[in-house]
Design a protein around this motif. Structure first.
Motif, PDB file in Angstrom:
ATOM      1  N   LYS A  92       9.062 -17.712  -3.087  1.00 14.25           N
ATOM      2  CA  LYS A  92       7.640 -17.522  -2.774  1.00 14.25           C
ATOM      3  C   LYS A  92       7.324 -16.049  -2.525  1.00 14.25           C
ATOM      4  O   LYS A  92       6.214 -15.587  -2.817  1.00 14.25           O
ATOM      5  N   TRP A  93       8.285 -15.328  -1.981  1.00 15.37           N
ATOM      6  CA  TRP A  93       8.093 -13.884  -1.786  1.00 15.37           C
ATOM      7  C   TRP A  93       7.883 -13.174  -3.124  1.00 15.37           C
ATOM      8  O   TRP A  93       6.929 -12.397  -3.277  1.00 15.37           O
ATOM      9  N   LYS A  94       8.753 -13.465  -4.082  1.00 15.90           N
ATOM     10  CA  LYS A  94       8.602 -12.837  -5.405  1.00 15.90           C
ATOM     11  C   LYS A  94       7.262 -13.221  -6.024  1.00 15.90           C
ATOM     12  O   LYS A  94       6.567 -12.388  -6.612  1.00 15.90           O
ATOM     13  N   ARG A  95       6.900 -14.496  -5.891  1.00 20.52           N
ATOM     14  CA  ARG A  95       5.612 -14.947  -6.418  1.00 20.52           C
ATOM     15  C   ARG A  95       4.464 -14.218  -5.731  1.00 20.52           C
ATOM     16  O   ARG A  95       3.492 -13.804  -6.378  1.00 20.52           O
ATOM     17  N   GLY A  96       4.575 -14.035  -4.411  1.00 24.60           N
ATOM     18  CA  GLY A  96       3.496 -13.414  -3.656  1.00 24.60           C
ATOM     19  C   GLY A  96       3.268 -11.957  -4.006  1.00 24.60           C
ATOM     20  O   GLY A  96       2.120 -11.532  -4.200  1.00 24.60           O
ATOM     21  N   VAL A  97       4.331 -11.174  -4.066  1.00 26.04           N
ATOM     22  CA  VAL A  97       4.156  -9.751  -4.385  1.00 26.04           C
ATOM     23  C   VAL A  97       3.701  -9.579  -5.827  1.00 26.04           C
ATOM     24  O   VAL A  97       2.948  -8.647  -6.146  1.00 26.04           O
ATOM     25  N   THR A  98       4.132 -10.485  -6.706  1.00 25.16           N
ATOM     26  CA  THR A  98       3.687 -10.422  -8.097  1.00 25.16           C
ATOM     27  C   THR A  98       2.210 -10.767  -8.209  1.00 25.16           C
ATOM     28  O   THR A  98       1.451 -10.097  -8.922  1.00 25.16           O
ATOM     29  N   TRP A  99       1.798 -11.810  -7.470  1.00 24.64           N
ATOM     30  CA  TRP A  99       0.389 -12.228  -7.523  1.00 24.64           C
ATOM     31  C   TRP A  99      -0.533 -11.116  -7.046  1.00 24.64           C
ATOM     32  O   TRP A  99      -1.546 -10.820  -7.681  1.00 24.64           O
ATOM     33  N   ILE A 100      -0.188 -10.480  -5.919  1.00 23.26           N
ATOM     34  CA  ILE A 100      -1.094  -9.473  -5.384  1.00 23.26           C
ATOM     35  C   ILE A 100      -1.075  -8.197  -6.221  1.00 23.26           C
ATOM     36  O   ILE A 100      -2.077  -7.487  -6.318  1.00 23.26           O
ATOM     37  N   ALA A 101       0.059  -7.911  -6.863  1.00 16.89           N
ATOM     38  CA  ALA A 101       0.098  -6.770  -7.792  1.00 16.89           C
ATOM     39  C   ALA A 101      -0.825  -7.026  -8.978  1.00 16.89           C
ATOM     40  O   ALA A 101      -1.537  -6.121  -9.438  1.00 16.89           O
ATOM     41  N   GLU A 102      -0.828  -8.260  -9.457  1.00 17.74           N
ATOM     42  CA  GLU A 102      -1.729  -8.648 -10.551  1.00 17.74           C
ATOM     43  C   GLU A 102      -3.179  -8.590 -10.079  1.00 17.74           C
ATOM     44  O   GLU A 102      -4.047  -8.040 -10.758  1.00 17.74           O
ATOM     45  N   HIS A 103      -3.438  -9.148  -8.913  1.00 15.51           N
ATOM     46  CA  HIS A 103      -4.798  -9.141  -8.369  1.00 15.51           C
ATOM     47  C   HIS A 103      -5.295  -7.710  -8.176  1.00 15.51           C
ATOM     48  O   HIS A 103      -6.466  -7.414  -8.418  1.00 15.51           O
ATOM     49  N   GLY A 104      -4.405  -6.827  -7.758  1.00 16.25           N
ATOM     50  CA  GLY A 104      -4.784  -5.452  -7.481  1.00 16.25           C
ATOM     51  C   GLY A 104      -5.159  -4.629  -8.705  1.00 16.25           C
ATOM     52  O   GLY A 104      -5.612  -3.492  -8.565  1.00 16.25           O
ATOM     53  N   LYS A 105      -4.991  -5.194  -9.891  1.00 15.09           N
ATOM     54  CA  LYS A 105      -5.444  -4.480 -11.089  1.00 15.09           C
ATOM     55  C   LYS A 105      -6.939  -4.185 -11.029  1.00 15.09           C
ATOM     56  O   LYS A 105      -7.413  -3.242 -11.664  1.00 15.09           O
ATOM     57  N   SER A 106      -7.675  -4.984 -10.268  1.00 11.26           N
ATOM     58  CA  SER A 106      -9.122  -4.770 -10.158  1.00 11.26           C
ATOM     59  C   SER A 106      -9.477  -3.711  -9.123  1.00 11.26           C
ATOM     60  O   SER A 106     -10.649  -3.402  -8.943  1.00 11.26           O
ATOM     61  N   TRP A 107      -8.473  -3.190  -8.435  1.00 10.55           N
ATOM     62  CA  TRP A 107      -8.700  -2.115  -7.472  1.00 10.55           C
ATOM     63  C   TRP A 107      -8.406  -0.784  -8.168  1.00 10.55           C
ATOM     64  O   TRP A 107      -7.242  -0.489  -8.466  1.00 10.55           O
ATOM     65  N   ASN A 131       1.996  -5.645 -13.270  1.00  9.79           N
ATOM     66  CA  ASN A 131       1.131  -4.473 -13.141  1.00  9.79           C
ATOM     67  C   ASN A 131       1.959  -3.219 -13.368  1.00  9.79           C
ATOM     68  O   ASN A 131       2.453  -2.604 -12.421  1.00  9.79           O
ATOM     69  N   PRO A 132       2.150  -2.824 -14.613  1.00 16.03           N
ATOM     70  CA  PRO A 132       3.021  -1.682 -14.921  1.00 16.03           C
ATOM     71  C   PRO A 132       2.475  -0.328 -14.484  1.00 16.03           C
ATOM     72  O   PRO A 132       3.186   0.675 -14.574  1.00 16.03           O
ATOM     73  N   ASN A 133       1.243  -0.284 -13.994  1.00 13.89           N
ATOM     74  CA  ASN A 133       0.650   0.996 -13.604  1.00 13.89           C
ATOM     75  C   ASN A 133       1.082   1.467 -12.223  1.00 13.89           C
ATOM     76  O   ASN A 133       1.046   2.667 -11.933  1.00 13.89           O
ATOM     77  N   ILE A 134       1.464   0.549 -11.337  1.00  8.93           N
ATOM     78  CA  ILE A 134       1.679   0.942  -9.949  1.00  8.93           C
ATOM     79  C   ILE A 134       3.129   1.338  -9.679  1.00  8.93           C
ATOM     80  O   ILE A 134       4.058   0.825 -10.297  1.00  8.93           O
ATOM     81  N   LEU A 135       3.300   2.261  -8.740  1.00  9.86           N
ATOM     82  CA  LEU A 135       4.623   2.608  -8.251  1.00  9.86           C
ATOM     83  C   LEU A 135       5.161   1.462  -7.395  1.00  9.86           C
ATOM     84  O   LEU A 135       4.400   0.737  -6.746  1.00  9.86           O
ATOM     85  N   ILE A 136       6.482   1.307  -7.372  1.00 11.38           N
ATOM     86  CA  ILE A 136       7.129   0.266  -6.593  1.00 11.38           C
ATOM     87  C   ILE A 136       8.046   0.927  -5.575  1.00 11.38           C
ATOM     88  O   ILE A 136       8.968   1.654  -5.937  1.00 11.38           O
ATOM     89  N   PHE A 137       7.766   0.683  -4.295  1.00 13.28           N
ATOM     90  CA  PHE A 137       8.562   1.268  -3.219  1.00 13.28           C
ATOM     91  C   PHE A 137       9.669   0.297  -2.816  1.00 13.28           C
ATOM     92  O   PHE A 137       9.408  -0.879  -2.560  1.00 13.28           O
ATOM     93  N   LEU A 138      10.892   0.807  -2.743  1.00 21.74           N
ATOM     94  CA  LEU A 138      12.058   0.015  -2.365  1.00 21.74           C
ATOM     95  C   LEU A 138      12.473   0.379  -0.951  1.00 21.74           C
ATOM     96  O   LEU A 138      12.766   1.538  -0.665  1.00 21.74           O
TER      97      LEU A 138
END
Length: 407
Positions: free
Chosen positions: A183-198, A242-249
């Motif tokens: 669910k964590w992977k699903r959640g961060v993926t969903w919000i990254a997709e949603h954030g394309k509109s930001w 969302n290939p546009n955003i940086l990913i922080f580890l």
């Protein structure tokens, strides 16, 4: 009506709006983050929590979103680390859709106090209505930050919406009571997709402060090998969405260490983290936290921070990449801003030409660990979110902001 139209516009015209926002998306090159014009970009910002029990950004019962953002803007900060909980996405996916803000307050604060605080939020933010959901509040915050020229860095702070962090809160590690890795992977993926509109979303932190659980409830071992398997899978999914955003580890031990990553050390079972393995290597950033408030020697702090991860910015690093100090902070109520810890951080960040986001903006929380209307002494803002808690501490912070932006 204006609020609904705004959200619709953001959702349907992402490419047009993105093109208009200043110099996004970002990429990395060695130790640097570059904007789309090729200039170095240094994260200079603040944490705005939104991952606690109500699961919306804090402070709206005291001020409008626009007023809060204007305070951030007045400091010349360029980014907000906006935290969220996976539970919000779980509700959307599994429980019939997002919860309205009104219901979220009732659930977190009780019927009487929840309705009282909700009415205060409505008074300050009249574009909201009884149908406004938690995600729409995040949309509105992102929109106002965009309007005032400030970028958004999303951060998955918790799985279950609550105050963070501890080894016994059920959110510590993969397989913990509330930390469902799938669910964590699903959640961060969903919000990254949603954030394309930001238009101003430039990055996301996959998880805040991995830590060893106090109990044996976690189904997976607390090791770098497990970290690698889970985090890289999440990064792959987020980048695809969302290939546009940086990913922080983030690293282990409350994200105080990413020690094996800069030099591709063995993570166990022969696994190694190598930037060259990823097609999106120019989208990866390391993040660290530091709260050595009792420090008495800046030299020791500097050596520790370097060894724990900032050495990734050095010329000899196998994986040379940016490192951002996404959390540090101290009480704003006294003279902590003059002590070794605060003055050392203030010196090192501009010296290393690296980014940072201070903890925390919040003058108060809707609820923290069971206490409603909790007064946050570490907050840059006072309890009513109307002014700075300490003008002297803010003065010192402004010096750090100016030095970092100049660098």
């Amino acid at each position: 009506m204006y609020f609904n139209c705004l959200l619709l516009g953001l959702a349907t015209l992402p490419s047009l709006i993105n093109a208009a926002f200043p110099n996004a998306p970002f990429v990395t090159s060695g130790q640097w983050i570059h904007d789309s014009a090729g200039s170095n970009f240094t994260y200079v910002g603040v944490n705005w929590p939104g991952a606690a029990d109500v699961m919306i950004p804090e402070g709206l019962q005291y001020q409008s979103i626009a007023n809060i953002v204007s305070k951030i803007k007045s400091l010349k900060m360029n980014v907000v680390r906006l935290t969220f909980a996976i539970e919000m996405v779980d509700d959307i996916k599994d429980n019939g859709g997002d919860v309205t803000v009104q219901k979220a307050f009732t659930k977190a604060l009780g019927a009487t106090n929840g309705e009282k605080v909700w009415q205060q939020v409505l008074k300050n933010n009249p574009t909201f209505s009884t149908s406004t959901t938690r995600v729409q509040v995040f949309d509105a915050v992102a929109s106002e930050l965009s309007k005032q020229g400030i970028y958004v860095h999303l951060d998955n702070h918790m799985s279950k919406g609550a105050w963070c962090c501890g080894g016994s809160d059920g959110n510590a590690w993969f397989g913990d009571q509330y930390f469902d890795a799938t669910k964590w992977k699903r959640g961060v993926t969903w919000i990254a997709e949603h954030g394309k509109s930001w238009p101003n979303l430039v990055s996301i932190g996959l998880r805040n402060e991995f830590r060893k659980p106090d109990s044996t409830g976690s189904s997976l071992a607390y090791t770098w090998s497990v970290w690698y398997d889970q985090v890289i899978a999440a990064a792959n999914s987020v980048n695809a969405a969302n290939p546009n955003i940086l990913i922080f580890l983030s690293g282990l031990d409350y994200d105080t260490k990413v020690t094996p990553l800069p030099y591709a050390d063995d993570l166990g079972s022969g696994k190694k983290f190598r930037l060259t393995d990823y097609k999106y290597a120019n989208k990866l950033v390391l993040e660290l936290h530091n709260y050595q408030n009792s420090a008495t020697d800046c030299g020791s702090m500097e050596g520790g921070l370097w060894d724990n991860g900032f050495r990734a910015t050095g010329e000899k690093a196998t994986n040379r990449m940016p490192v951002v100090l996404t959390e540090f902070g101290f009480s704003q109520s006294g003279t902590d801003y003059t002590k070794t810890y605060a003055t050392c951080i203030k010196k090192l960040m501009p010296q290393w030409k690296t980014g940072w986001t201070v903890w925390v903006l919040s003058g108060s929380y809707y609820i923290r660990s069971g206490t409603q209307d909790f007064d946050e002494s570490w907050g840059l803002l006072n309890k009513q979110w109307s002014d700075w808690r300490s003008s002297a501490a803010i003065g010192a912070l402004k010096e750090m902001i100016d030095a970092s932006l100049k660098g």
